[in-house]
Scaffold this motif. Sequence first.
Motif, short mmCIF file in Angstrom:
data_model
loop_
_atom_site.label_atom_id
_atom_site.label_comp_id
_atom_site.label_asym_id
_atom_site.label_seq_id
_atom_site.Cartn_x
_atom_site.Cartn_y
_atom_site.Cartn_z
N THR A 45 50.85 77.90 -11.94
CA THR A 45 49.74 78.74 -11.52
C THR A 45 48.46 77.94 -11.29
N GLY A 46 48.19 77.00 -12.24
CA GLY A 46 46.97 76.21 -12.13
C GLY A 46 46.96 75.35 -10.88
N VAL A 47 48.08 74.66 -10.65
CA VAL A 47 48.17 73.79 -9.48
C VAL A 47 48.05 74.63 -8.20
N ALA A 48 48.74 75.76 -8.18
CA ALA A 48 48.68 76.63 -7.00
C ALA A 48 47.24 77.09 -6.75
N SER A 49 46.55 77.44 -7.84
CA SER A 49 45.16 77.88 -7.69
C SER A 49 44.30 76.75 -7.14
N ASP B 34 49.00 63.14 -5.40
CA ASP B 34 50.40 63.37 -5.01
C ASP B 34 50.56 63.15 -3.51
N ASP B 35 51.51 62.29 -3.13
CA ASP B 35 51.73 62.02 -1.71
C ASP B 35 52.09 63.29 -0.94
N LEU B 36 52.81 64.18 -1.63
CA LEU B 36 53.25 65.42 -0.99
C LEU B 36 52.07 66.21 -0.43
N THR B 37 50.96 66.20 -1.20
CA THR B 37 49.77 66.92 -0.75
C THR B 37 49.33 66.42 0.62
N TYR B 38 49.38 65.10 0.80
CA TYR B 38 48.90 64.54 2.06
C TYR B 38 49.88 64.81 3.19
N LYS B 39 51.17 64.86 2.85
CA LYS B 39 52.16 65.22 3.84
C LYS B 39 51.91 66.65 4.34
N VAL B 40 51.71 67.55 3.36
CA VAL B 40 51.46 68.95 3.71
C VAL B 40 50.17 69.09 4.52
N LEU B 41 49.17 68.31 4.14
CA LEU B 41 47.89 68.33 4.85
C LEU B 41 48.09 67.87 6.30
N GLY B 42 48.86 66.81 6.46
CA GLY B 42 49.17 66.30 7.80
C GLY B 42 49.89 67.37 8.63
N ASN C 82 44.38 69.60 -12.68
CA ASN C 82 45.18 70.12 -11.57
C ASN C 82 44.77 69.51 -10.23
N TYR C 83 43.46 69.33 -10.08
CA TYR C 83 42.97 68.74 -8.84
C TYR C 83 43.40 67.28 -8.74
N VAL C 84 43.32 66.57 -9.87
CA VAL C 84 43.74 65.16 -9.89
C VAL C 84 45.22 65.08 -9.54
N THR C 85 46.03 65.94 -10.16
CA THR C 85 47.46 65.96 -9.86
C THR C 85 47.70 66.11 -8.36
N LEU C 86 46.99 67.06 -7.78
CA LEU C 86 47.17 67.32 -6.35
C LEU C 86 46.75 66.14 -5.50
N LEU C 87 45.56 65.62 -5.80
CA LEU C 87 45.00 64.60 -4.92
C LEU C 87 45.68 63.25 -5.07
#
Lengths: 296, 274
Positions: free
Chosen positions: A263-267, A63-71, A56-61
Motif C-alpha cells: 500500500t505504501g509503495v503504491a501510494s 528501482d530500475d523497474l520504475t524507470y522502465k515504467v516511466l519510459g 517508499n519513495y527511496v525504494t521506488l526511485l
Amino acid sequence: MKKRKLKEQILATCLILPSLIVFTIFMFWPLARTVYLSFFDWNMIKPVKKFVGFQNYVTLLTDDLTYKVLGNTLLYIAILLVINFVFPYILSFILSFLMRKGKGFYKTAFFLPSVISLVVGSILYVWILNPVTGPIAKILVHFGIVLPIWSKSEGLVIWILSLVTSWKVFGYNFIIVLSGVMGVPQEVIEAAKIDHVSNYRIFTQIILPMSSATGIYVFIITIVQGLQYVFTPIKVVTQGGPNYASSNLIYQTYHEAFYMYRTGVASAFSVLSMVLFVGLLVLEFKYVEKGVYYEN
Amino acid sequence: MKIDKKQWLYQILFAAITIVLLFPIIFAISNSFKTLEEATNHIWRFIPAAPTLENYRHVFERLPFVRITMNTFLIAFTVTVFKSLTSILAAYAFVFLDFKGKGSLYFVLISTMFIPFTVTMIPNYITVSALGLNDNIWGVALPQLSDALGIFLLRQSMRTVPKSLIEVARMEKIGHARIIRDILLPLVKPAVVSTGIIFFINSWNEYVWPVLILKSKENYTLSLALQMFISSEGGTDFTVAMAVSVTTMIVPLILYMIFQKYIINTFALSGVKG
C-alpha cells in the motif's frame, strides 16, 4: 442589499453542498490520505501501519523497474498525442475548410466508438489482431507476412495497446478540436486563400494560434485521460506484461496496490504520477501560453 | 478540375478512417451470428451464410446474464440521476449566484478532472470496505454521486442563458426551485439530456472501479462479465465472446443513435474556453 448578499451566500452553499460532500469524502480526503499512506509500510490488512518516512519513495526511485515504467509511460503519451491530438487537428482543418461535403456524417461516424466500452474494444482487437486466426493475419498471410505475437513482444505491445485506446479516444478528441477549429472565422481563411497563402501556412499561422485554447485543453486531456484509458487494455490484455513492457504509471500503481499489497509503495507511486501530471501541465501551460492567441 | 481531384482524395481519406473505426463493430456483430465453424473458415464473410442465435443462448446459459444486465443498469441509473441533480444545482450556483470564493471553489472542483484515479483508489477502497459495501453494486455507485465534468458541461451551457432573464424572475419573487425547473431547465434541456446520457454511457462502460469492488459473478456488471471471455473461461469461444461484446455495446450504441446530435454538440461546447 446586504441581506440579499447573505441570503445568496447561504443559498449558494446549499446548492453546492451535495457535490462538495461527495468530493470531500471521495476525492479531497482520499488525496490527502494517499499522501499520508505513502509514508507508511502497510498492506491494507495489518492492524498496524509502520511509519517509514521517505523509505517508499527511496525504494521506488532506486528501482530500475520504475524507470522502465516511466519510459513506457512517455512512449504511451507520445503515441497517444500523435494519433489523438495531431491527427484530429489536421483532419479538423481539412474537414472544416477544405472539404465541401460530409461534415455531419464524419462527425457522427468518428465519434461512434467513443461510446463503447474499452473492455469491448480490447476484446475485439485481441481477436481482430490475433496473429494466427484473426482477419488481418489471414490477409497478410497471402503476402507472406506473419503477424508477430504482439502481446508478448516488448516494444510492439505498447503500440498496439495505444491503438486500441485511440480507437475510443480519437473521435471524442476530434469533435472537440473540430469545434475549436470551426471557431476560426471563415472570412479569415477565405482572405488568406485569395492571397494564395498555402494550406500549410494557413494551418500553422492562422488555425493553430486561433484555436489554441481548445488545443491546449485537448492536449491535456489526451495525456491525463489517455493514460488512464490505457489502463483497461493493459489490464484486460497483458496485465502489464511481458516483463512489465506494457505497464504504465497508472497500471503499475494498481499492480503494487492490489497484487503486491504494498500500500505504501503504491501510494508513493500515485503521488509521483500526480506530481508528474501536474508538472507536465504547468510546463505545457508556461510553454504554450506564449503562443496562445487571445480574443479581445 | 484540379480542385475536384483533391476533394476526392479527402473523401477517400475520411472514408478510410471511418472504415477503420467502424470495422470492429461490424466484425463483432457479424461474427456473433456465425457458428464457430463458419467464423473460423470465413472470418471475412460479413453476412453469415447460416445465421444462428446459438452464441447468444450460450451467454445466457453460462452467466446470470439478466442479473448482470440489471446490476449494470441499476448502477448506471443511480449514478446518472445523482450526478445530474448535483451538477445542475452546483452549476446554477456557479453561474447565477454571487458568493465569496466562487472562482477558487470552481477551480478546485474542476481541477479534480485532472487527478488520476490511482490517487484516490486505495483510500476509497478502504472507505467502501469499511462501510460493508465491498462486493456490492452500491459500493460501485457511492463514490460517483457527483461529477466535475457534469458541473463543467452544464455551467458552459447555462452561461448561454441571459443573466437578466434569471434576474427578472428573481425580482418577481419566483423561488429558485421554480426558476430552475420552469425557466432554466427548458432552456438548457439539450445539454442536460446529453450530459445525462454521457453519465449513463460512461457508467455502463465503467471497468476500473467495479473490477476492484465486485467479486462474485452475480454482482458483476457487463464489463466484468465480458472480461471473463478473454481469459481461461472463454478460451477459444470466439463467437460467444463476440455475442457478449454485442450485448454490452448495444445499449450505448442505441442511446448514441437517438441522441447523437445533442451529445456531439455538448462535447463541442466543452472545448470552448471560459
